[in-house]
Design a protein around this motif. Structure first.
Motif, PDB file in Angstrom:
ATOM      1  N   GLU A 454       0.802  -1.227   0.000  1.00 45.89           N
ATOM      2  CA  GLU A 454       0.000   0.000   0.000  1.00 45.89           C
ATOM      3  C   GLU A 454       0.834   1.275   0.000  1.00 45.89           C
ATOM      4  OE1 GLU A 454      -0.698   0.010   4.853  1.00 45.89           O
ATOM      5  OE2 GLU A 454      -2.353  -0.397   3.493  1.00 45.89           O
ATOM      6  N   THR A 455       2.131   1.162   0.220  1.00 45.57           N
ATOM      7  CA  THR A 455       2.989   2.363   0.204  1.00 45.57           C
ATOM      8  C   THR A 455       3.441   2.718  -1.208  1.00 45.57           C
ATOM      9  OG1 THR A 455       5.070   1.132   0.508  1.00 45.57           O
ATOM     10  CG2 THR A 455       3.856   1.772   2.497  1.00 45.57           C
ATOM     11  N   LYS A 456       3.200   1.837  -2.160  1.00 47.93           N
ATOM     12  CA  LYS A 456       3.588   2.078  -3.555  1.00 47.93           C
ATOM     13  C   LYS A 456       2.322   2.355  -4.376  1.00 47.93           C
ATOM     14  CE  LYS A 456       7.973   1.027  -2.792  1.00 47.93           C
ATOM     15  NZ  LYS A 456       8.670  -0.097  -3.403  1.00 47.93           N
ATOM     16  N   VAL A 457       2.107   3.628  -4.672  1.00 44.31           N
ATOM     17  CA  VAL A 457       0.912   4.071  -5.396  1.00 44.31           C
ATOM     18  C   VAL A 457       1.353   4.999  -6.527  1.00 44.31           C
ATOM     19  CG1 VAL A 457      -0.608   3.855  -3.397  1.00 44.31           C
ATOM     20  CG2 VAL A 457       0.650   5.983  -3.755  1.00 44.31           C
ATOM     21  N   PHE A 458       0.393   5.561  -7.266  1.00 34.39           N
ATOM     22  CA  PHE A 458       0.765   6.454  -8.374  1.00 34.39           C
ATOM     23  C   PHE A 458       1.586   7.637  -7.878  1.00 34.39           C
ATOM     24  CE2 PHE A 458       0.448   9.700 -11.573  1.00 34.39           C
ATOM     25  CZ  PHE A 458       0.515   8.982 -12.768  1.00 34.39           C
ATOM     26  N   HIS A 459       1.255   8.141  -6.700  1.00 33.39           N
ATOM     27  CA  HIS A 459       1.971   9.289  -6.148  1.00 33.39           C
ATOM     28  C   HIS A 459       3.446   8.959  -5.894  1.00 33.39           C
ATOM     29  CE1 HIS A 459       1.551  13.357  -4.559  1.00 33.39           C
ATOM     30  NE2 HIS A 459       2.393  13.030  -3.585  1.00 33.39           N
ATOM     31  N   SER A 460       3.762   7.665  -5.891  1.00 26.55           N
ATOM     32  CA  SER A 460       5.155   7.261  -5.687  1.00 26.55           C
ATOM     33  C   SER A 460       6.052   7.734  -6.832  1.00 26.55           C
ATOM     34  CB  SER A 460       5.251   5.734  -5.554  1.00 26.55           C
ATOM     35  OG  SER A 460       4.578   5.296  -4.389  1.00 26.55           O
ATOM     36  N   PHE A 461       5.466   7.960  -8.024  1.00 28.96           N
ATOM     37  CA  PHE A 461       6.256   8.524  -9.126  1.00 28.96           C
ATOM     38  C   PHE A 461       6.803   9.896  -8.726  1.00 28.96           C
ATOM     39  CE2 PHE A 461       3.543   5.718 -11.881  1.00 28.96           C
ATOM     40  CZ  PHE A 461       4.590   4.969 -12.413  1.00 28.96           C
ATOM     41  N   ARG A 462       5.975  10.679  -8.052  1.00 30.58           N
ATOM     42  CA  ARG A 462       6.385  12.014  -7.596  1.00 30.58           C
ATOM     43  C   ARG A 462       7.498  11.906  -6.549  1.00 30.58           C
ATOM     44  NH1 ARG A 462       4.714  17.382  -7.351  1.00 30.58           N
ATOM     45  NH2 ARG A 462       4.590  18.349  -5.301  1.00 30.58           N
ATOM     46  N   HIS A 463       7.350  10.945  -5.637  1.00 35.42           N
ATOM     47  CA  HIS A 463       8.389  10.728  -4.637  1.00 35.42           C
ATOM     48  C   HIS A 463       9.688  10.255  -5.294  1.00 35.42           C
ATOM     49  CE1 HIS A 463       6.232  11.115  -0.741  1.00 35.42           C
ATOM     50  NE2 HIS A 463       5.170  10.935  -1.519  1.00 35.42           N
ATOM     51  N   THR A 464       9.557   9.428  -6.311  1.00 39.32           N
ATOM     52  CA  THR A 464      10.741   8.949  -7.035  1.00 39.32           C
ATOM     53  C   THR A 464      11.467  10.111  -7.691  1.00 39.32           C
ATOM     54  OG1 THR A 464       9.569   6.876  -7.503  1.00 39.32           O
ATOM     55  CG2 THR A 464      11.544   7.325  -8.797  1.00 39.32           C
ATOM     56  N   PHE A 465      10.713  10.982  -8.335  1.00 40.49           N
ATOM     57  CA  PHE A 465      11.267  12.166  -8.993  1.00 40.49           C
ATOM     58  C   PHE A 465      12.021  13.036  -7.978  1.00 40.49           C
ATOM     59  CE2 PHE A 465      10.774  16.623 -10.251  1.00 40.49           C
ATOM     60  CZ  PHE A 465      11.222  16.611 -11.566  1.00 40.49           C
ATOM     61  N   SER A 466      11.387  13.316  -6.848  1.00 38.26           N
ATOM     62  CA  SER A 466      12.000  14.147  -5.807  1.00 38.26           C
ATOM     63  C   SER A 466      13.253  13.491  -5.239  1.00 38.26           C
ATOM     64  CB  SER A 466      10.977  14.399  -4.683  1.00 38.26           C
ATOM     65  OG  SER A 466      11.564  15.113  -3.627  1.00 38.26           O
ATOM     66  N   ASN A 467      13.139  12.192  -4.998  1.00 36.36           N
ATOM     67  CA  ASN A 467      14.262  11.451  -4.422  1.00 36.36           C
ATOM     68  C   ASN A 467      15.474  11.467  -5.352  1.00 36.36           C
ATOM     69  OD1 ASN A 467      14.937   9.968  -2.048  1.00 36.36           O
ATOM     70  ND2 ASN A 467      14.979   8.093  -3.255  1.00 36.36           N
ATOM     71  N   GLU A 468      15.235  11.309  -6.652  1.00 33.16           N
ATOM     72  CA  GLU A 468      16.332  11.312  -7.625  1.00 33.16           C
ATOM     73  C   GLU A 468      16.993  12.687  -7.704  1.00 33.16           C
ATOM     74  OE1 GLU A 468      17.736   8.779  -9.507  1.00 33.16           O
ATOM     75  OE2 GLU A 468      16.581   7.607  -8.077  1.00 33.16           O
ATOM     76  N   LEU A 469      16.195  13.749  -7.681  1.00 38.26           N
ATOM     77  CA  LEU A 469      16.767  15.101  -7.706  1.00 38.26           C
ATOM     78  C   LEU A 469      17.683  15.324  -6.513  1.00 38.26           C
ATOM     79  CD1 LEU A 469      13.746  17.362  -8.774  1.00 38.26           C
ATOM     80  CD2 LEU A 469      15.587  16.484 -10.203  1.00 38.26           C
ATOM     81  N   LYS A 470      17.238  14.847  -5.366  1.00 38.37           N
ATOM     82  CA  LYS A 470      18.036  15.021  -4.156  1.00 38.37           C
ATOM     83  C   LYS A 470      19.338  14.233  -4.258  1.00 38.37           C
ATOM     84  CE  LYS A 470      17.614  14.930   0.874  1.00 38.37           C
ATOM     85  NZ  LYS A 470      16.710  14.659   2.024  1.00 38.37           N
ATOM     86  N   LYS A 471      19.272  12.986  -4.745  1.00 37.12           N
ATOM     87  CA  LYS A 471      20.473  12.162  -4.879  1.00 37.12           C
ATOM     88  C   LYS A 471      21.460  12.744  -5.884  1.00 37.12           C
ATOM     89  CE  LYS A 471      18.514   8.122  -5.622  1.00 37.12           C
ATOM     90  NZ  LYS A 471      18.381   6.667  -5.835  1.00 37.12           N
ATOM     91  N   LEU A 472      20.915  13.429  -6.900  1.00 38.44           N
ATOM     92  CA  LEU A 472      21.769  14.029  -7.932  1.00 38.44           C
ATOM     93  C   LEU A 472      22.349  15.375  -7.509  1.00 38.44           C
ATOM     94  CD1 LEU A 472      19.521  13.173 -11.011  1.00 38.44           C
ATOM     95  CD2 LEU A 472      21.817  12.273 -10.593  1.00 38.44           C
ATOM     96  N   GLY A 473      21.976  15.844  -6.308  1.00 39.77           N
ATOM     97  CA  GLY A 473      22.525  17.096  -5.792  1.00 39.77           C
ATOM     98  C   GLY A 473      21.932  18.334  -6.434  1.00 39.77           C
ATOM     99  N   VAL A 474      20.706  18.231  -6.966  1.00 37.72           N
ATOM    100  CA  VAL A 474      20.051  19.391  -7.593  1.00 37.72           C
ATOM    101  C   VAL A 474      19.743  20.428  -6.515  1.00 37.72           C
ATOM    102  CG1 VAL A 474      17.965  20.166  -8.791  1.00 37.72           C
ATOM    103  CG2 VAL A 474      19.088  18.030  -9.461  1.00 37.72           C
ATOM    104  N   GLN A 475      20.011  21.713  -6.820  1.00 40.19           N
ATOM    105  CA  GLN A 475      19.751  22.775  -5.866  1.00 40.19           C
ATOM    106  C   GLN A 475      18.309  22.725  -5.383  1.00 40.19           C
ATOM    107  OE1 GLN A 475      20.800  26.769  -6.974  1.00 40.19           O
ATOM    108  NE2 GLN A 475      22.640  26.096  -8.051  1.00 40.19           N
TER     109      GLN A 475
END
Length: 522
Positions: A454-475
């Motif tokens: 139940e923790t993996k839903v469509f909104h998880s795409f948004r969390h994935t996007f945010s998480n990747e930006l953070k890992k890539l060091g985006v301002q």
């Protein structure tokens, strides 16, 4: 006066706001850093701040008669022989109410006037918002009823012995307050929300909350609601079964009766409990500000505290999750379902590469897509009547990742334009005030079939996007702009420089999901 009159650009390159006014007869300037290098955002904030300053400083001037009002009140208390008892009582109530509002201004807004240059933009807007909930309404009523003239007549002992209620009472009469039920007050609250052009979905939420809360309260008079009543209400709310109206066991029972019946059904979630408590608190606050309730808010502070992890339990997808999703038959070239309902193919990809919410993507129009620009991008906005954003900062421009172009997004949009379509996903029909209702149900079932928890839903795409930006060091400021967050909100946690389209494009292009989706073609 144009926005340029309020903007200053120092050598640091960060825009500042400047507002010239008079303080104790002398020319003075209010200065405030806008904390942005982006002219568009600076212009928007400068116009907002100029209106705040005009309103706040004007209202400070309105309060200069505070001491005179106190003197009038004391005069009435000492010598009221020429006034009727009811007239005296109403006059005293009216003066005390205005004095209470005036004292707030004197304490908060005068301080703000002197120290606005040391306050953050968020603090200025917060003060302004609180100020306008009840104070401006009181001042408007005072002006309409010409209360200052009435006070003067009272002080001169020339006021008639039995003044009419409409000339003296700024708040509803005692009889009116005692006759109003919480349901009637709630209807007034909803009517005001409609006048403010709140989204239909928001109005519907208010109406649902009204039916739940009025159904569980032990009293129906708003004047009788106190901490004890709220405590009993909260206890009933915590025992409320989920989807009670759909369960045979509760058929024919009132909501209150449902909470008292022993059963093994699921209860509403803590998040839902807090949602209703928040709504109840908002209506009580509105009642106080509009004179229907004279005590402090008994619902404030009753929400159940949850950890941030509990509140947002949705998790990002990992590489394996994404591989499982995009290897489904729907994403194969020979699948007819994706031709009949293209949203099933494109929405996951757009969410993954833009971080946009499902509702934001479902309501896109073709005019919101600009593929001919030097930097192809889409715009999330509320231009059409059926477009709604979650927050004010949700209005944003997002560059389109080159991999979406490679997959065939430009071809997809072009084909729609040739057909004369207006919306990006014309096959999605509006349901319950939103275009995302049916797609949300579809993706929920699809992910359940993939055995995601139940923790993996469509909104998880948004969390994935945010998480990747953070890992890539985006301002952080760039990430905030892309996701539609204010800078101190959910992104990383501190202010940063605002980003332009080119900087956001650079950040978007760092995402390497194409390694997982390399086989996809439209």
């Amino acid at each position: 006066m144009s926005y340029a009159d309020y903007l200053v650009l120092p050598s640091s390159g960060i825009y500042h706001f400047r507002y010239i006014h008079k303080y104790h007869g002398k020319r003075a300037a209010i200065k405030l850093s806008l904390k942005t290098r982006c002219k568009r955002i600076a212009r928007k904030n400068a116009l907002l701040l100029s209106e705040l300053c005009k309103s706040l400083l004007r209202d400070i001037c309105h309060m200069k008669a505070l001491e005179e009002l106190k003197a009038v009140r004391d005069h009435i208390a000492e010598d009221n022989s020429q006034l009727g008892v009811d007239a005296v009582r109403k006059a005293m109530i009216a003066i005390d109410l205005l004095e209470k509002k005036a004292t707030w201004v004197q304490v908060n807004l005068t301080l703000l006037e002197k120290n606005i240059d040391s306050l953050t933009l968020k603090k200025v807007i917060s003060l302004y918002s609180k100020h306008h909930i009840g104070l401006n309404k009181a001042l408007e009523v005072a002006e309409k009823k010409q209360l200052e003239s009435i006070y003067k007549q009272i002080a001169d002992s020339r006021f008639p012995s039995e003044p009419s209620a409409d000339k003296l009472s700024m708040a509803p009469s005692k009889a009116q307050k005692e006759s109003l039920s919480i349901s009637e007050v709630w209807d007034k609250y909803i009517e005001e929300a409609k006048r403010a052009k709140k989204a239909p979905s928001t109005i519907r939420d208010y109406e649902v909350a009204k039916s739940i809360i009025t159904g569980l309260l032990s009293t129906h008079k708003v004047s009788e609601i106190n901490k004890s009543v709220v405590r009993d209400f909260k206890e009933s709310l915590l025992k409320m079964p989920a989807n009670a109206s759909k369960i045979k066991l509760f058929k024919g029972l009132s909501l209150l009766e449902c909470t008292k019946l022993e059963h093994d059904q699921n209860l509403i979630s803590t998040a839902t409990v807090n949602k209703y408590l928040k709504q109840f608190s908002a209506v009580m606050a509105w009642s106080i500000n509009n004179g229907y309730y004279l005590d402090t808010n008994p619902v404030q502070g009753t929400a159940i505290k949850q950890s941030k992890r509990t509140i947002d339990s949705r998790k990002p997808f990992d590489a394996n999750d994404l591989k499982v999703i995009f290897e489904q038959s729907l994403f194969q070239n020979d699948n007819p379902e994706r031709v009949a309902r293209p949203y099933k193919f494109w929405l996951p990809l757009l969410a993954l590469y833009t971080g946009a919410r499902l509702a934001e993507l479902c309501q896109l129009y073709l005019k919101d897509i600009n593929l001919k620009s030097a930097i192809p991008h889409l715009t999330l906005r509320e231009e059409a009547e059926d477009q709604r954003l979650k927050t004010d900062s949700g209005w944003r421009v997002i560059p389109i990742h080159s991999h979406l172009i490679d997959i065939g997004f430009e071809h997809f949009v072009s084909a729609l334009e040739k057909k004369g379509e207006v919306r990006l996903f014309p096959e999605i029909k509006k349901s319950r005030h939103s275009y995302s209702t049916n797609p949300s149900k579809y993706f929920s079932k699809a992910f359940q079939k993939l055995n995601f928890d139940e923790t993996k839903v469509f909104h998880s795409f948004r969390h994935t996007f945010s998480n990747e930006l953070k890992k890539l060091g985006v301002q952080e400021a760039i990430a905030a702009n892309l996701m539609g967050h204010s800078h101190k909100q959910l992104t990383y946690g501190h202010y940063g420089a605002d980003a332009d389209l080119e900087m956001m494009k650079d950040a978007i292009d760092k995402l390497k999901f194409n390694e997982i989706c390399t086989h996809l073609r439209w």
